[in-house]
Enzyme design. Structure first.
Site, mmCIF file in Angstrom:
data_model
loop_
_atom_site.group_PDB
_atom_site.id
_atom_site.type_symbol
_atom_site.label_atom_id
_atom_site.label_comp_id
_atom_site.label_asym_id
_atom_site.label_seq_id
_atom_site.Cartn_x
_atom_site.Cartn_y
_atom_site.Cartn_z
ATOM 1 N N SER A 117 100.058 -8.910 42.317
ATOM 2 C CA SER A 117 100.103 -10.115 41.483
ATOM 3 C C SER A 117 98.780 -10.351 40.797
ATOM 4 O O SER A 117 98.724 -10.951 39.732
ATOM 5 C CB SER A 117 100.345 -11.359 42.340
ATOM 6 O OG SER A 117 101.580 -11.338 42.910
ATOM 7 N N HIS A 138 106.059 -5.793 38.481
ATOM 8 C CA HIS A 138 105.773 -7.047 39.183
ATOM 9 C C HIS A 138 107.026 -7.916 39.290
ATOM 10 O O HIS A 138 107.484 -8.497 38.305
ATOM 11 C CB HIS A 138 104.657 -7.792 38.430
ATOM 12 C CG HIS A 138 104.235 -9.066 39.080
ATOM 13 N ND1 HIS A 138 104.098 -10.248 38.399
ATOM 14 C CD2 HIS A 138 103.925 -9.345 40.363
ATOM 15 C CE1 HIS A 138 103.715 -11.192 39.243
ATOM 16 N NE2 HIS A 138 103.606 -10.677 40.433
ATOM 17 N N GLU A 150 107.941 -8.164 35.437
ATOM 18 C CA GLU A 150 106.915 -7.816 34.443
ATOM 19 C C GLU A 150 106.545 -6.344 34.646
ATOM 20 O O GLU A 150 106.265 -5.927 35.779
ATOM 21 C CB GLU A 150 105.664 -8.683 34.640
ATOM 22 C CG GLU A 150 105.882 -10.146 34.308
ATOM 23 C CD GLU A 150 104.653 -11.023 34.582
ATOM 24 O OE1 GLU A 150 104.518 -12.047 33.918
ATOM 25 O OE2 GLU A 150 103.844 -10.699 35.477
ATOM 26 N N ASN A 188 101.853 -15.681 35.529
ATOM 27 C CA ASN A 188 100.815 -16.319 36.345
ATOM 28 C C ASN A 188 99.612 -16.763 35.534
ATOM 29 O O ASN A 188 98.798 -17.539 36.006
ATOM 30 C CB ASN A 188 100.375 -15.392 37.487
ATOM 31 C CG ASN A 188 101.354 -15.468 38.643
ATOM 32 O OD1 ASN A 188 102.065 -16.454 38.808
ATOM 33 N ND2 ASN A 188 101.410 -14.416 39.435
HETATM 34 N N1 LIG Z 1 104.627 -13.333 47.768
HETATM 35 C C1 LIG Z 1 104.779 -13.441 46.454
HETATM 36 O O1 LIG Z 1 105.218 -14.467 45.929
HETATM 37 C C2 LIG Z 1 104.463 -12.260 45.567
HETATM 38 C C3 LIG Z 1 105.052 -12.196 44.293
HETATM 39 C C4 LIG Z 1 104.828 -11.082 43.500
HETATM 40 C C5 LIG Z 1 103.978 -10.085 43.948
HETATM 41 N N2 LIG Z 1 103.388 -10.171 45.189
HETATM 42 C C6 LIG Z 1 102.536 -9.053 45.612
HETATM 43 O O2 LIG Z 1 103.298 -8.207 46.466
HETATM 44 C C7 LIG Z 1 102.473 -7.616 47.464
HETATM 45 C C8 LIG Z 1 102.991 -7.979 48.832
HETATM 46 O O3 LIG Z 1 103.031 -9.378 48.982
HETATM 47 P P1 LIG Z 1 103.932 -10.093 50.107
HETATM 48 O O4 LIG Z 1 103.933 -11.533 49.772
HETATM 49 O O5 LIG Z 1 105.212 -9.365 50.257
HETATM 50 O O6 LIG Z 1 103.020 -9.853 51.391
HETATM 51 P P2 LIG Z 1 103.444 -9.871 52.936
HETATM 52 O O7 LIG Z 1 102.225 -10.240 53.686
HETATM 53 O O8 LIG Z 1 104.689 -10.668 53.129
HETATM 54 O O9 LIG Z 1 103.818 -8.328 53.243
HETATM 55 C C9 LIG Z 1 102.879 -7.301 53.215
HETATM 56 C C10 LIG Z 1 103.349 -6.206 54.161
HETATM 57 O O10 LIG Z 1 102.505 -5.068 53.991
HETATM 58 C C11 LIG Z 1 102.296 -4.500 55.259
HETATM 59 N N3 LIG Z 1 101.094 -3.684 55.182
HETATM 60 C C12 LIG Z 1 99.805 -4.069 55.187
HETATM 61 N N4 LIG Z 1 99.015 -3.010 55.051
HETATM 62 C C13 LIG Z 1 99.813 -1.923 54.962
HETATM 63 C C14 LIG Z 1 99.585 -0.530 54.798
HETATM 64 N N5 LIG Z 1 98.358 -0.044 54.716
HETATM 65 N N6 LIG Z 1 100.657 0.286 54.714
HETATM 66 C C15 LIG Z 1 101.910 -0.220 54.788
HETATM 67 N N7 LIG Z 1 102.183 -1.504 54.967
HETATM 68 C C16 LIG Z 1 101.143 -2.354 55.035
HETATM 69 C C17 LIG Z 1 102.214 -5.672 56.220
HETATM 70 O O11 LIG Z 1 102.495 -5.246 57.549
HETATM 71 C C18 LIG Z 1 103.285 -6.598 55.650
HETATM 72 O O12 LIG Z 1 104.530 -6.356 56.253
HETATM 73 C C19 LIG Z 1 101.051 -8.119 47.159
HETATM 74 O O13 LIG Z 1 100.415 -7.182 46.343
HETATM 75 C C20 LIG Z 1 101.302 -9.409 46.399
HETATM 76 O O14 LIG Z 1 100.240 -9.712 45.515
HETATM 77 C C21 LIG Z 1 103.627 -11.236 46.001
#
Ligand SMILES: NC(=O)c1ccc[n+]([C@@H]2O[C@H](COP(=O)([O-])OP(=O)(O)OC[C@H]3O[C@@H](n4cnc5c(N)ncnc54)[C@H](O)[C@@H]3O)[C@@H](O)[C@H]2O)c1
Length: 386
Positions: A117, A138, A150, A188
Site C-alpha cells: 500500500s 494493489h 490499482e 490513498n
Molecule cells: N490491510 C489492508 O487494508 C491493506 C490493503 C491493501 C494492501 N495492503 C498491503 O498488503 C500487505 C499485507 O497486509 P495485511 O493487512 O494482509 O497484513 P497482515 O498482517 O494481515 O498479514 C501479513 C501476513 O504476512 C505473513 N508474513 C510476514 N512475513 C512473512 C514472510 N517473510 N514470508 C511469508 N509470510 C510472511 C504474516 O505471518 C501474516 O500472516 C501489506 O503490504 C499491506 O501494505 C493492506
C-alpha cells in the site's frame, strides 16, 4: 487453469486467495506462520460455507474450491505458478528477501506482483533478475468484496505483463485502474483530505466530530463520515498511511498528519476494533449534528470537498492516472458518491478554486494552494469532462 501463488495469508493474502480460487484458479497460499495459515484456512472454509447457505455457490463448487487450494510453508511448492502475489508484512527488506527467494523458484515467465500500500514499487526491483515481469497489483480490503484493483507498472515492466495482469483481474471480476508509482497511488493519495481536512476543522474548533461526520454524510452523500471511517479503518492503519504519504511527499503540508489522531494511536484507542477511537463504541453513535447551523454545515462540506477535488486535480496534473481512472478509483475503491472531477464540473471550477484561494489567503499556508490544473482549466473556460 491458472496457478496463483499468494505469499502471506493475513487479511489481504487470504482475501486475494479466495478471489483467485473462486475464479477457477489453483491457489498456493504461503505464510511463514503456520498459525496464520490455519486461521486463513478456517476463515476460507467458513466463508465458503456461508456462501453455500446463501445459495451464492453450490456445495459442489465449494468442494472444488477447497480441493484447489494448497496451504504451504515452503516456497519450493510455488514453482508452477503463473502469477505470484506478495501480501506479506509492509517491510521493504523482508519483501526484497522474499522476492529473491521467489525468483529462485518460479519460471522466468511467471508474473510477480506486490500488494504493497505504501512502499514504492520501484524500491523492490533493483535486485530482481527479471524486473520486466514485476509490478504492483494493489487490492482493497476486503479483497473479495471491493471491486477496485490499482495496477502499478514500473519503468521496467513489460507492457505485455501489464496487459496479462489486467486481463486476469478482469476475469476475476475486478475493475482496474493504472497508477503511476507515487505515494498512495491513486486512492490513498486522493482520499487524504477527507480525513486530514476534517481533522483540521476539528482541531481548530470550527465544529465537533458528530457535526463534521453528519455534514459529510447528509450533505456530501458519503456513506460514512471521516471520523467514523477512520475509526473503522483503525488508527494503526489510517494514521500510518497518512504519515507515510506525508513523509514520501517530502513533507508537503497538504498531507500533514494530526496530533488528534496520533494520540489515539499512541494510547491504543485504535477505533471500532478496540471499542474506542474518536467515538466510544459502548454507546450508540450520534445521529444528529451537535451544531445546527446550515451555513456552517455548507462551509464544512465545501471546504473538505474542495480539498478532495484539489487533490484529484493535482493527481491528474501530475499524470498519476487518467481522468477516467481517477473517477473510477474513488468510486470503486472508497465508495465515493461521485467522481471528484465530475463533482467539480457540476459545482463549477470557479467555486472550488475560489474556496481554495480564500483558504490559502486566510491561512497563508501552502497546504491550501490551488492545483495549477484548476487554474489552467478556468483560464481556458474548460471543464474536466465536456
Ligand atoms: N490491510 C489492508 O487494508 C491493506 C490493503 C491493501 C494492501 N495492503 C498491503 O498488503 C500487505 C499485507 O497486509 P495485511 O493487512 O494482509 O497484513 P497482515 O498482517 O494481515 O498479514 C501479513 C501476513 O504476512 C505473513 N508474513 C510476514 N512475513 C512473512 C514472510 N517473510 N514470508 C511469508 N509470510 C510472511 C504474516 O505471518 C501474516 O500472516 C501489506 O503490504 C499491506 O501494505 C493492506
Amino acid at each position: 487453469m491458472k496457478t496463483i501463488a499468494v505469499i502471506g495469508s493475513g487479511t489481504m493474502g487470504s482475501g486475494i486467495a479466495q478471489v483467485a480460487l473462486m475464479h477457477q484458479c489453483k491457489v498456493f497460499l504461503y505464510d511463514i506462520s503456520e498459525n496464520a495459515l490455519q486461521k486463513a484456512k478456517n476463515l476460507l472454509e467458513q466463508t465458503l460455507f456461508k456462501l453455500v447457505e446463501k445459495n451464492k455457490i453450490t456445495e459442489q463448487q465449494k468442494n472444488t474450491y477447497l480441493q484447489n487450494i494448497f496451504y504451504i510453508t515452503t516456497l519450493e511448492d510455488i514453482k508452477t505458478a503463473d502469477l505470484v502475489i506478495e501480501a506479506i508484512v509492509e517491510n521493504l527488506s523482508i519483501k526484497k528477501q522474499t522476492f529473491k527467494e521467489i525468483e529462485n523458484r518460479v519460471s522466468s515467465e511467471c508474473i510477480i506482483a506486490t500488494n504493497t500500500s505504501s512502499l514504492s514499487v520501484h524500491s523492490m526491483i533493483r535486485e530482481l533478475k527479471y524486473p520486466q515481469r514485476f509490478l504492483g497489483i494493489h487490492f482493497f480490503n476486503p479483497a473479495p468484496l471491493m471491486p477496485l484493483v490499482e495496477v502499478i507498472p514500473t519503468l521496467l515492466t513489460d507492457t505485455s505483463i501489464v496487459q496479462q495482469s489486467l486481463d486476469l483481474l478482469h476475469n476475476w471480476g475486478k475493475t482496474t485502474v493504472i497508477a503511476k508509482d507515487t505515494p498512495g497511488f491513486i486512492v490513498n493519495r486522493i482520499a487524504r483530505p477527507f480525513y486530514s481536512e476534517a481533522l483540521r476543522i476539528y482541531d481548530e474548533g470550527v465544529a465537533d466530530i458528530p457535526t463534521i461526520d453528519w455534514v459529510m454524510k447528509n450533505i456530501g452523500g458519503f456513506k460514512m463520515g471521516p471520523f467514523e471511517l477512520m475509526d473503522l479503518i483503525g488508527h494503526d492503519v489510517n494514521y500510518v498511511v497518512t504519515e507515510t504519504v506525508w513523509k514520501q511527499m517530502y513533507y508537503d503540508p497538504k498531507y500533514k498528519p494530526s496530533h488528534s489522531q496520533k494520540i489515539l494511536l499512541d494510547a491504543g484507542l485504535l477505533g471500532k476494533k478496540t471499542g474506542r477511537g474518536f467515538y466510544d463504541y459502548s454507546k450508540p453513535l450520534p445521529t444528529e449534528p451537535t451544531i445546527k447551523d446550515n451555513s456552517l454545515h455548507h462551509k464544512i462540506f465545501i471546504r473538505i470537498l474542495s480539498m478532495l477535488i484539489n487533490e484529484a486535480a493535482d493527481a491528474l496534473y501530475y499524470n498519476i492516472a487518467s481522468k477516467e481512472d481517477i473517477e473510477i478509483a474513488m468510486q470503486k475503491g472508497v465508495n465515493y458518491p461521485k467522481g471528484l472531477l465530475h463533482w467539480a464540473d457540476e459545482l463549477g471550477l470557479n467555486t472550488i478554486y475560489n474556496e481554495l484561494q480564500s483558504l490559502y489567503e486566510y491561512y497563508q499556508e501552502d497546504r491550501y494552494r490551488p492545483s495549477v490544473l484548476l487554474k489552467k482549466k478556468i483560464n481556458k473556460q474548460e471543464k474536466f469532462f465536456e
